[in-house]
Scaffold this active site. Structure first.
Site, PDB file in Angstrom:
ATOM      1  N   TYR A   1       7.485  10.633 -12.346  1.00 52.51           N
ATOM      2  CA  TYR A   1       7.328  11.689 -13.339  1.00 52.51           C
ATOM      3  C   TYR A   1       7.498  11.124 -14.746  1.00 52.51           C
ATOM      4  CZ  TYR A   1       7.827  16.254 -15.589  1.00 52.51           C
ATOM      5  OH  TYR A   1       7.657  17.355 -16.391  1.00 52.51           O
TER       6      TYR A   1
ATOM      7  N   MET B   1       4.019  27.921 -16.694  1.00 53.90           N
ATOM      8  CA  MET B   1       3.670  27.744 -18.107  1.00 53.90           C
ATOM      9  C   MET B   1       2.178  27.900 -18.358  1.00 53.90           C
ATOM     10  SD  MET B   1       5.901  24.910 -20.086  1.00 53.90           S
ATOM     11  CE  MET B   1       5.234  23.519 -19.183  1.00 53.90           C
TER      12      MET B   1
ATOM     13  N   VAL C   1      -7.901  18.476 -10.496  1.00 53.63           N
ATOM     14  CA  VAL C   1      -7.991  17.793 -11.791  1.00 53.63           C
ATOM     15  C   VAL C   1      -8.104  16.277 -11.665  1.00 53.63           C
ATOM     16  CG1 VAL C   1      -6.824  19.589 -13.126  1.00 53.63           C
ATOM     17  CG2 VAL C   1      -5.459  17.788 -12.022  1.00 53.63           C
TER      18      VAL C   1
ATOM     19  N   LYS D   1       4.626  10.743 -17.720  1.00 50.05           N
ATOM     20  CA  LYS D   1       4.780  11.541 -18.933  1.00 50.05           C
ATOM     21  C   LYS D   1       4.853  10.646 -20.178  1.00 50.05           C
ATOM     22  CE  LYS D   1       4.497  15.579 -17.092  1.00 50.05           C
ATOM     23  NZ  LYS D   1       3.329  16.431 -17.355  1.00 50.05           N
TER      24      LYS D   1
END
Length: 244
Positions: free
Chosen positions: A150, A18, A61, A154
């Site tokens: 996860y 993506m 990151v 999120k």
């Protein structure tokens, strides 16, 4: 076309999947793009294919010093930062009781802490411009339950988005989150995963998974001035999954 003319964007996790779709479309819409990723080979290949309006920077990151480097290079190369897409993320495919503390902390650092670090890093430059758009890529698992680690992170991205949007609104900086459903990437086309996704598709109201470019359209909207009155909101593209 040219919806991002004159703008400079940073896209994390931008070398493939993506992220690469976002970076490619941004360039086609007139933006200059800093692509960051830990995958140096894929990142340099994409940089070459996109030409002079793209620059790849290898980045972890989870490290503040890497964010400082990326922001400095973005400003030195292109003169400003208008857009940040916090796209980098991972999942560890293990049941909770088999997950180690190291596994869990790695997910938190990459999926959640990186969003905080990235946002904090670009705010000074965006403040000087008096405007900016930050797009945080969450998931439908930031709205409903899923895998431990996860899902937790999120949901956190969704919450951080709202808190940051309120703090940054007086500075002209907008912050929104995107919540994709199942996306067709090379990873889900391999082995058993492909069959599992095919079987799962029947539970999606639209009866199919999404293409990366379909999510990019939403990210592009939020990055552009077309979404000038949107901040602190979640935007869902899941084929109707969470409507059930």
């Amino acid at each position: 076309m040219n919806r991002l003319e004159g703008k400079v964007a940073i896209v994390t996790g931008g070398a493939q999947g993506m992220g690469a779709s976002h970076a490619t479309r941004f360039v086609s819409e007139g933006a200059k793009v800093i692509i960051t990723d830990i995958n140096e080979e894929a990142g340099k290949t994409l940089e070459k294919s996109l030409g002079k309006d793209a620059k790849f920077i290898k980045q972890d990151v989870t490290k503040k010093e890497d964010w400082d480097k990326v922001v400095k290079e973005a400003n030195d190369t292109f003169g400003q930062i208008d857009i940040l897409v916090n796209n980098a993320g991972i999942s560890v495919n293990k049941p909770m009781m088999e997950m180690t503390e190291e596994d869990y902390r790695r997910i938190v650092d990459i999926n959640q802490v990186s969003v905080f670090l990235g946002t904090q890093a670009v705010v000074p430059t965006m403040t000087e411009l008096g405007k900016g758009s930050i797009v945080n890529v969450s998931s439908i698992n930031g709205l409903v339950g899923g895998a431990v680690g996860y899902t937790d992170t999120k949901f956190a991205v969704r919450g951080f988005t709202k808190a940051a949007a309120l703090q940054l609104a007086p500075l002209g900086i907008r912050v929104n989150s995107v919540h994709p459903g199942v996306i067709e990437t090379p990873m889900i086309k391999q082995g058993d995963a492909a069959e599992q996704i095919k079987a799962f598709s029947k539970f999606i109201p639209l009866q199919r998974v999404a293409q990366p470019e379909e999510i990019t359209e939403l990210v592009l909207y939020l990055a552009s001035d077309d979404s000038s009155y949107s901040t602190g909101s979640e935007f869902v593209a899941d084929g109707g999954l969470t409507a059930q």
